[in-house]
Write a protein that holds these residues in place. Structure first.
Motif, PDB file in Angstrom:
ATOM      1  N   VAL A   1      -5.839  12.545 -25.831  1.00 41.46           N
ATOM      2  CA  VAL A   1      -4.463  12.806 -26.243  1.00 41.46           C
ATOM      3  C   VAL A   1      -3.709  11.500 -26.070  1.00 41.46           C
ATOM      4  N   LEU A   2      -3.048  11.058 -27.131  1.00 41.37           N
ATOM      5  CA  LEU A   2      -2.339   9.781 -27.117  1.00 41.37           C
ATOM      6  C   LEU A   2      -0.828   9.986 -27.194  1.00 41.37           C
ATOM      7  N   CYS A   3      -0.110   9.174 -26.422  1.00 40.95           N
ATOM      8  CA  CYS A   3       1.343   9.119 -26.517  1.00 40.95           C
ATOM      9  C   CYS A   3       1.773   7.724 -26.078  1.00 40.95           C
ATOM     10  N   GLY A   4       3.064   7.415 -26.228  1.00 42.45           N
ATOM     11  CA  GLY A   4       3.551   6.139 -25.717  1.00 42.45           C
ATOM     12  C   GLY A   4       4.327   5.320 -26.721  1.00 42.45           C
ATOM     13  N   ILE A   5       4.404   4.034 -26.438  1.00 49.02           N
ATOM     14  CA  ILE A   5       5.215   3.086 -27.207  1.00 49.02           C
ATOM     15  C   ILE A   5       4.387   1.814 -27.445  1.00 49.02           C
ATOM     16  N   SER A   6       4.428   1.272 -28.632  1.00 51.35           N
ATOM     17  CA  SER A   6       5.163   1.846 -29.740  1.00 51.35           C
ATOM     18  C   SER A   6       4.209   2.539 -30.702  1.00 51.35           C
ATOM     19  N   THR A   7       4.768   3.503 -31.426  1.00 44.86           N
ATOM     20  CA  THR A   7       3.961   4.374 -32.285  1.00 44.86           C
ATOM     21  C   THR A   7       3.060   3.588 -33.218  1.00 44.86           C
ATOM     22  N   ASN A   8       3.608   2.598 -33.907  1.00 45.97           N
ATOM     23  CA  ASN A   8       2.871   1.906 -34.965  1.00 45.97           C
ATOM     24  C   ASN A   8       2.147   0.648 -34.492  1.00 45.97           C
ATOM     25  N   ILE A   9       2.245   0.344 -33.206  1.00 46.39           N
ATOM     26  CA  ILE A   9       1.562  -0.855 -32.704  1.00 46.39           C
ATOM     27  C   ILE A   9       0.551  -0.445 -31.629  1.00 46.39           C
ATOM     28  N   GLY A  10       0.996  -0.258 -30.394  1.00 45.99           N
ATOM     29  CA  GLY A  10       0.055   0.069 -29.333  1.00 45.99           C
ATOM     30  C   GLY A  10      -0.651   1.390 -29.539  1.00 45.99           C
ATOM     31  N   VAL A  11       0.104   2.418 -29.934  1.00 41.07           N
ATOM     32  CA  VAL A  11      -0.507   3.740 -30.126  1.00 41.07           C
ATOM     33  C   VAL A  11      -1.424   3.738 -31.347  1.00 41.07           C
ATOM     34  N   GLU A  12      -0.921   3.250 -32.474  1.00 48.58           N
ATOM     35  CA  GLU A  12      -1.734   3.264 -33.695  1.00 48.58           C
ATOM     36  C   GLU A  12      -2.992   2.413 -33.561  1.00 48.58           C
TER      37      GLU A  12
END
Length: 205
Positions: free
Chosen positions: A131-142
């Motif tokens: 399960v993934l969450c965090g900041i930022s959506t389009n950089i670290g998470v993606e």
């Protein structure tokens, strides 16, 4: 469609919820809401005795960070600074608390897999879903999601526990990228599922 998670085969991976998140503006959720939702996830996974991974980016002198030659970014794509970063900017936010069985990953680029022991730690525990969450959506998470996809993990994305520099970037990743690699779920649904109380699922960004 019911949504279930096996707490013995599922890990929570929290991306870059560090003290620096309060030094610049992020969207589309109020930052305190993202922290609150992340804290709920962390507490639920700890209570279920599931594996919790807290990821941060840090460096002693900055020389191990990537620094390619790039074109200048438009000002609209740069984070809006709110305050000076604290000296301990890379520390995990105290709001997430700590547990002796949490695993801390220190990365030196966008993704949490490259150059770290994350894949090793997950596989040694027979974990097949993250399960993934965090900041930022389009950089670290993606980036972490793309790496996890290539490693063969099932993924669930808590998109109401994510933020990006802009709402446009967040929405693009949640609409066009993450659904190709896993399932979009709310924090409520994930907490219920890992606690053994699955609910009917619905998209949440």
């Amino acid at each position: 469609m019911s949504f279930e998670l096996d707490p013995n085969r599922t890990a929570l991976v929290v991306i870059d919820i560090m003290k620096r998140v309060f030094s610049w503006e992020s969207q589309p959720h109020p930052i305190q809401e993202v922290v609150s939702q992340t804290t709920r996830l962390v507490n639920a996974f700890r209570q279920a005795e599931s594996f919790v991974v807290l990821v941060r980016v840090a460096s002693v002198d900055g020389k191990d960070f990537l620094d390619p030659i790039t074109d200048p970014l438009p000002s609209t794509l740069l984070p809006h600074a709110l305050a000076e970063e604290p000296e301990d900017w890379s520390d995990i936010l105290p709001a997430l608390g700590s547990h002796p069985l949490d695993h801390l990953v220190t990365k030196h680029q966008w993704g949490a897999f490259f150059g770290t022991d994350l894949d090793l730690q997950l596989r040694r525990r027979n974990i097949d879903t993250i399960v993934l969450c965090g900041i930022s959506t389009n950089i670290g998470v993606e980036t972490t999601a793309r790496e996890a996809y290539q490693h063969g993990y099932n993924q669930v994305f808590a998109t109401d526990a994510m933020n990006a520099y802009s709402e446009e970037e967040h929405r693009h990743t949640c609409t066009y990228i993450l659904p190709r690699m896993g399932r979009i779920r709310s924090t409520d649904e994930i907490v219920a599922a890992v606690s053994g109380k699955p609910e009917a699922s619905h998209d949440q960004a």
